[in-house]
Design an enzyme around this catalytic site. Structure first.
Site, PDB file in Angstrom:
ATOM      1  N   ASP A   1      36.122  30.572  46.943  1.00  0.00           N
ATOM      2  CA  ASP A   1      35.073  31.268  46.205  1.00  0.00           C
ATOM      3  C   ASP A   1      35.079  30.682  44.793  1.00  0.00           C
ATOM      4  OD1 ASP A   1      33.583  32.897  44.588  1.00  0.00           O
ATOM      5  OD2 ASP A   1      34.460  34.783  45.286  1.00  0.00           O
TER       6      ASP A   1
ATOM      7  N   HIS B   1      36.724  39.262  44.905  1.00  0.00           N
ATOM      8  CA  HIS B   1      35.441  39.945  44.709  1.00  0.00           C
ATOM      9  C   HIS B   1      35.002  40.490  46.078  1.00  0.00           C
ATOM     10  CE1 HIS B   1      31.023  40.088  44.130  1.00  0.00           C
ATOM     11  NE2 HIS B   1      31.264  40.135  42.838  1.00  0.00           N
TER      12      HIS B   1
ATOM     13  N   GLN C   1      33.334  31.806  39.825  1.00  0.00           N
ATOM     14  CA  GLN C   1      33.738  31.818  38.416  1.00  0.00           C
ATOM     15  C   GLN C   1      34.384  30.496  38.005  1.00  0.00           C
ATOM     16  OE1 GLN C   1      32.809  34.083  36.388  1.00  0.00           O
ATOM     17  NE2 GLN C   1      32.327  35.806  37.708  1.00  0.00           N
TER      18      GLN C   1
HETATM   19  N1  7TS Z   1      32.687  35.832  43.724  1.00  0.00           N
HETATM   20  C1  7TS Z   1      33.083  36.019  42.450  1.00  0.00           C
HETATM   21  C2  7TS Z   1      34.430  35.591  42.024  1.00  0.00           C
HETATM   22  C3  7TS Z   1      32.181  36.597  41.549  1.00  0.00           C
HETATM   23  O1  7TS Z   1      32.561  36.775  40.282  1.00  0.00           O
HETATM   24  C4  7TS Z   1      30.890  36.983  41.977  1.00  0.00           C
HETATM   25  C5  7TS Z   1      29.934  37.695  41.076  1.00  0.00           C
HETATM   26  C6  7TS Z   1      30.546  36.728  43.316  1.00  0.00           C
HETATM   27  C7  7TS Z   1      31.470  36.166  44.154  1.00  0.00           C
HETATM   28  C8  7TS Z   1      29.185  37.031  43.854  1.00  0.00           C
HETATM   29  O2  7TS Z   1      28.259  36.171  43.302  1.00  0.00           O
HETATM   30  P1  7TS Z   1      26.697  36.357  43.615  1.00  0.00           P
HETATM   31  O3  7TS Z   1      26.043  35.361  42.712  1.00  0.00           O
HETATM   32  O4  7TS Z   1      26.500  36.071  45.051  1.00  0.00           O
HETATM   33  O5  7TS Z   1      26.377  37.757  43.253  1.00  0.00           O
HETATM   34  N2  7TS Z   1      30.550  38.424  40.039  1.00  0.00           N
HETATM   35  C9  7TS Z   1      29.996  39.318  39.211  1.00  0.00           C
HETATM   36  C10 7TS Z   1      30.705  39.930  38.195  1.00  0.00           C
HETATM   37  O6  7TS Z   1      31.880  39.702  37.930  1.00  0.00           O
HETATM   38  N3  7TS Z   1      29.896  40.777  37.546  1.00  0.00           N
HETATM   39  O7  7TS Z   1      28.695  40.747  38.136  1.00  0.00           O
HETATM   40  C11 7TS Z   1      28.741  39.834  39.161  1.00  0.00           C
END
Ligand code: 7TS
Length: 406
Positions: free
Chosen positions: A198, A121, A201
């Site tokens: 990370d 990501h 998910q």
């Molecule tokens: N890493 C992964 C694997 C993610 O899926 C996401 C967000 C993040 C980091 C970032 O998370 P945040 O809470 O700091 O934003 N993924 C997604 C997605 O797949 N669709 O919208 C957000």
């Protein structure tokens, strides 16, 4: 499969969208919230609201107990040794940036290597890009296998004695791939590198055990695991966190402040500058209670079954490309796809007209899109409240979309 009664805990699901009962298949972006979580946040504001760690008064003590109680719930949830290793952050992105800015800046030198993969990501790419640029370090990518999995041999080829940081996602938000983090951690450690995971998910979907994984850092977000937005966690091994400098300076994180010099509180508070995310942490604690009541093993099983069912139904559809590993046991409840000659945004719009919420776009994974040789995809992601009927509705929606565009 989990009981359909779980749906009753989610008030938002009980509504129609464009004249159809809502089918919510976008939990990888953010999950829906059960009543228990909404009430925990509401109760905090209604009955216990006060700032933490400062009051002598009763409300202040209650708020502090709830906030620190949530930290203990997180500790148990990920099996950390101590609550000193659990730092509340705004989310995964903030947590990963903290590692890059604090640990990274102090430990990366010119020519050192940082190893990530093509499936990351953006939140697990850009902090390292920036660090590598600043320090003259080398950012290296592990190439993926054809089915969108990682091979340990390729990880072994990428990680060398110059590698200082390996940072890899546990579960892909696009391919659904579950990566062998424990084995990758062993490879990183054999070369003296730290392992950053990370877990955005992973935390919602499978039992995490930081001691069994032996990872050095783990980041995740509350909002993808039935908790509120604006709260997440950075886990770090105590011996590393103790050596690290805070990223934010100001109130709450200090011990003594002089005119020209100050000292910091002990862990974990030295990393929590300013009034913390009190209601968010309390909501996350309630979400953990909710998930643990169902059982993380049961949740993981449910998602494998739903993903398997969806892949079986969808792979018989002409003109539909599904990305990622074919074996449902190798993926979490995420199915990413494209319909021939239909832009995923158009596809998602037609599905929405039928009450079905999916995400379309590059999913914050542009390097992965390049690897998949497409600019965007549609994605259905499942969680505790989804059922086989939801998958049937998706398949029916795809049929309608196909006819519509032909
Ligand atoms: N890493 C992964 C694997 C993610 O899926 C996401 C967000 C993040 C980091 C970032 O998370 P945040 O809470 O700091 O934003 N993924 C997604 C997605 O797949 N669709 O919208 C957000």
């Amino acid at each position: 499969m989990l009981s359909k009664d779980i749906r009753k805990h989610f008030p938002i699901l009980d509504q129609e969208i464009n004249g159809h009962p809502l089918v919510y298949l976008d939990s990888a972006a953010t999950s829906q919230k059960p009543r228990q979580v909404i009430e925990a946040i509401n109760d905090y504001y209604a009955y216990d609201n006060a700032n933490v760690h400062r009051g002598v008064h009763t409300l202040g003590n209650r708020a502090t107990d709830h906030y620190e109680g949530a930290r203990e719930k997180v500790r148990k949830f990920i099996n950390a040794k101590s609550t000193q290793e659990v730092i509340f952050t705004r989310g995964t992105t903030t947590a990963l940036n903290m590692v890059a800015q604090s640990y990274g800046r102090a430990n990366i030198e010119e020519g050192d290597e940082i190893v990530i993969t093509h499936m990351e990501h953006h939140s697990n790419i850009i902090p390292w890009q920036q660090l590598a640029k600043e320090k003259g370090a080398v950012l290296k990518y592990v190439i993926l296998e054809e089915d969108g999995t990682l091979s340990l041999d390729k990880v072994r080829q990428a990680v060398t004695d110059r590698t200082k940081i390996v940072s890899i996602m546990y579960v892909s938000n696009v391919l659904g791939t579950m990566n062998p983090i424990k084995e990758i951690t062993e490879i990183a450690h054999a070369h003296g590198a730290v392992m950053v995971v990370d877990g955005a998910q992973a935390a919602p979907h499978l039992k995490l055990d930081v001691q069994a994984l032996d990872c050095d850092f783990l980041a995740f977000s509350g909002h993808k695991m039935c908790g509120p937005t604006g709260i997440g966690v950075l886990y770090g091994k105590k011996e590393l966190l103790n050596e690290m400098e805070p990223v934010e300076f100001g109130g709450e994180m200090i011990d003594f402040v002089g005119l020209y010099e100050s000292t910091w509180k002990e862990l974990p508070w030295k990393f929590e500058g300013g009034t913390p995310i009190i209601a968010g942490a309390i909501g996350l604690g309630a979400a953990i209670d909710f998930l643990e009541e169902i059982g993380l093993d049961q949740i993981e099983k449910h998602e494998h079954e739903l993903a398997g069912y969806a892949m079986e139904k969808m792979s018989s559809m002409d003109g539909l490309t599904i990305y990622g590993p074919r074996d449902p046991d190798k993926r979490a409840g995420i199915v990413t796809f494209n319909l021939d000659n239909v832009h995923p945004h158009d596809l998602a719009t037609v599905l929405d007209m039928n009450g079905i919420a999916v995400r379309a776009g590059h999913h914050c994974a542009q390097p992965l899109m390049k690897w998949l040789q497409c600019s965007s995809t549609a994605r259905a992601s499942f969680y505790v409240y989804n059922t086989e009927e939801d998958v049937d509705r998706l398949v029916e929606g795809l049929r309608i979309a196909k006819e519509y565009f032909q």
